[in-house]
Design a protein around this motif. Sequence first.
Motif, PDB file in Angstrom:
ATOM      1  N   ARG A  89     -36.087 -18.405 -15.470  1.00 11.73           N
ATOM      2  CA  ARG A  89     -35.710 -19.677 -16.098  1.00 11.73           C
ATOM      3  C   ARG A  89     -34.262 -19.637 -16.593  1.00 11.73           C
ATOM      4  N   LEU A  94     -42.284 -23.677 -10.888  1.00  8.26           N
ATOM      5  CA  LEU A  94     -42.012 -23.522 -12.308  1.00  8.26           C
ATOM      6  C   LEU A  94     -40.955 -24.508 -12.778  1.00  8.26           C
ATOM      7  N   ASP A 126     -40.585 -25.276 -19.040  1.00  9.55           N
ATOM      8  CA  ASP A 126     -41.593 -24.850 -20.003  1.00  9.55           C
ATOM      9  C   ASP A 126     -43.003 -24.779 -19.431  1.00  9.55           C
ATOM     10  N   GLU A 127     -43.145 -24.962 -18.136  1.00  9.80           N
ATOM     11  CA  GLU A 127     -44.455 -24.874 -17.495  1.00  9.80           C
ATOM     12  C   GLU A 127     -44.318 -24.192 -16.138  1.00  9.80           C
ATOM     13  N   ALA A 128     -45.419 -23.608 -15.689  1.00 10.45           N
ATOM     14  CA  ALA A 128     -45.452 -23.000 -14.359  1.00 10.45           C
ATOM     15  C   ALA A 128     -46.882 -23.067 -13.840  1.00 10.45           C
ATOM     16  N   ALA A 129     -47.022 -23.124 -12.534  1.00 13.76           N
ATOM     17  CA  ALA A 129     -48.342 -23.178 -11.913  1.00 13.76           C
ATOM     18  C   ALA A 129     -48.317 -22.383 -10.622  1.00 13.76           C
ATOM     19  N   LYS A 184     -51.972 -17.427 -19.050  1.00 13.53           N
ATOM     20  CA  LYS A 184     -51.113 -17.903 -20.128  1.00 13.53           C
ATOM     21  C   LYS A 184     -49.721 -18.261 -19.612  1.00 13.53           C
ATOM     22  N   PHE A 235     -49.167 -18.999 -16.009  1.00 10.64           N
ATOM     23  CA  PHE A 235     -49.259 -19.889 -14.850  1.00 10.64           C
ATOM     24  C   PHE A 235     -50.584 -20.646 -14.878  1.00 10.64           C
ATOM     25  N   GLN A 236     -50.511 -21.952 -14.712  1.00  8.26           N
ATOM     26  CA  GLN A 236     -51.718 -22.745 -14.524  1.00  8.26           C
ATOM     27  C   GLN A 236     -52.275 -22.457 -13.128  1.00  8.26           C
ATOM     28  N   LYS A 287     -53.955 -23.667  -9.823  1.00 11.57           N
ATOM     29  CA  LYS A 287     -54.113 -24.892  -9.066  1.00 11.57           C
ATOM     30  C   LYS A 287     -54.707 -24.578  -7.705  1.00 11.57           C
ATOM     31  N   TRP A 307     -47.679 -32.362  -9.015  1.00 11.64           N
ATOM     32  CA  TRP A 307     -47.607 -31.615 -10.265  1.00 11.64           C
ATOM     33  C   TRP A 307     -46.171 -31.542 -10.772  1.00 11.64           C
ATOM     34  N   ASN A 342     -44.725 -33.466 -14.216  1.00 10.21           N
ATOM     35  CA  ASN A 342     -44.367 -32.598 -15.343  1.00 10.21           C
ATOM     36  C   ASN A 342     -42.866 -32.427 -15.550  1.00 10.21           C
TER      37      ASN A 342
END
Length: 602
Positions: A14, A60, A63-66, A84, A86-87, A89, A99, A103
């Motif tokens: 990031r 990613l 502030d979020e990643a999947a 915690k 990576f979401q 999917k 997504w 987001n």
Amino acid sequence: MLMQTHESRLEALRKELRRQELDGFVVPISDEHMSEYVGEYAQRLHWLTGFEGSAGAAALLNDEAAIFVDGRYTAQVRDQVDGKLFQYKSVPADNMGEWLGQNAEEGARIAYDPWLHTRGWAQKLAATLAKYGVELVEAPDNPIDHIWEDQPQPSAAPAFLQDDALAGQTSADKRAAIAEWLKAEGLDGTVISALDSVAWLLNIRGEDVARTPVALSYVVVNQDGTADWFIDPRKVPEEVSRKLGNAVRIRQRSGFEGVLRSEYGGRRIAVDPERTVAAVFQALEAGRAETVEAMDPAVLPKAIKNETEIAGQRASQARDGAAVANFLHWISVEAPKGAVDELSAAEKLQDCREACGDLRDLSFDTISGSGPNGANPHYRVNENTNRTLEPNSVYLVDSGGQYPDGTTDITRTVWIGPDAPPAEVKDRFTRVLKGHIALDRQIFPAGTSGAQLDTLARQYLWMAGVDYGHGTGHGVGSFLAVHEGPQRISKPRGGQAGTDQELFAGMILSNEPGYYKPSAFGIRIENLILVEPRAIEGAEGDYFGFETLTLVPIDRNLVDVSLLREEEIAWWNDYHAKVHECLAPQLEGDARVWLDEACKAL
């Protein structure tokens, strides 16, 4: 200082994105050749997330990643990737573009590496993001490569020759055939970037990717049958360059993009949109070449094996079958004692293959799954997941070998005694077996695709209200990729490569229906099959059937004979008679006694 946790790696990525003024990034499992299995240097998704599957991608934002995987990896991704960070999917239910669009902030710039994705993928993602006011941009340099401090270098292993006597056709003849195609289509040349296509075309092999004998390189074939081979020249021994001759010019792989930009202006160049990354199209078009989308002209000839390759496949299957039979005998003796685990079983199987001679590598990491681990179709054992093959349990082993004359892939599911299997296990195994037999016995007209045959293997499972989540069959190479297109046997899914591909005589596929009960057991029966012509008196048109190439006993302890019809019992008896005829001369002592019993008629 090396980053030791996936959390610190994610934060460093990031930070690098902010430095490049980017708001997000997509990380696939891929390399510059759109390979299924990639070299260690290209394992960016594994480095970032810990995921060890062969298909998937991460997205990613600030502030979020999947992480996006299909149903084959639902359990595996949860075991290997920190929820915690990576979401989770699941595709196709979850769409990465949606997504990201939902987001990301409006006006955000999401980056991708054009050397790791196809142009079609990028166009589709860009269109989805545009609905949300989000822009897809190219990363000037892959951000992960900036922060991966101990990133391995691409392999320096030398390429080596695949003897014409094993290939059945010279490289010059293969290039001449492509040249004729180019002339017929009014094209000046074609870019071939799939590593197995390059290897097949030049009759070379390599050691740059684990489990697949290929060399990192590209080829441009010209209308006159000459070719430019873009590879690190240090990887080309004198005997290889001498064999290829002056018609194949060896050029530096690192200069590939520059050559595309500078040497093809005004020329019509064919590029495969499914097997070539976006950057190749961009480089050619930047140099004012006209790109023409067309399937890699090596793909179909590579898939349709010639008589020499077919003979080599039969020979390698016979040796491999003896190795697997020796292993299954060993399992039958040692596993009921409770002293065998998944890792030691996989090691023993490799030892058996090495003992049979000519093994160059495994064709993929062995899937050695006991009990609930076998319920993961693409399970990969490690020290943390390793289980004992417990008495009175189901054991699934999917494995294969790379030999100079063929590539093998076989799955056997066995019952670890001493007690009899439960009725549920026998029912599910027998339904899988019935589907396997139905596909193996099918005769079909020319023009039939794998999607049209897929239901044959599922029908008996469907009658019990169950199914399996993977394809029924994939193509297999000749001392090349164990998963080879374009043919496949699978449910028809919109846009999925290979499901509509017509099957031709000479194609090799797997036949591998299965059943998986979560947290309990998995079942799969896999043989390789060869498409062959079938003469039918009075037939109106050409018809085909399958020759079974894999010859290894199927566990009779798991069969509920009462569920089998007369013709299915006849198939079983005929198949095991062939197994015995092939393997008996290769086995000795107790293993031969075991084979005699395993191949008895039902």
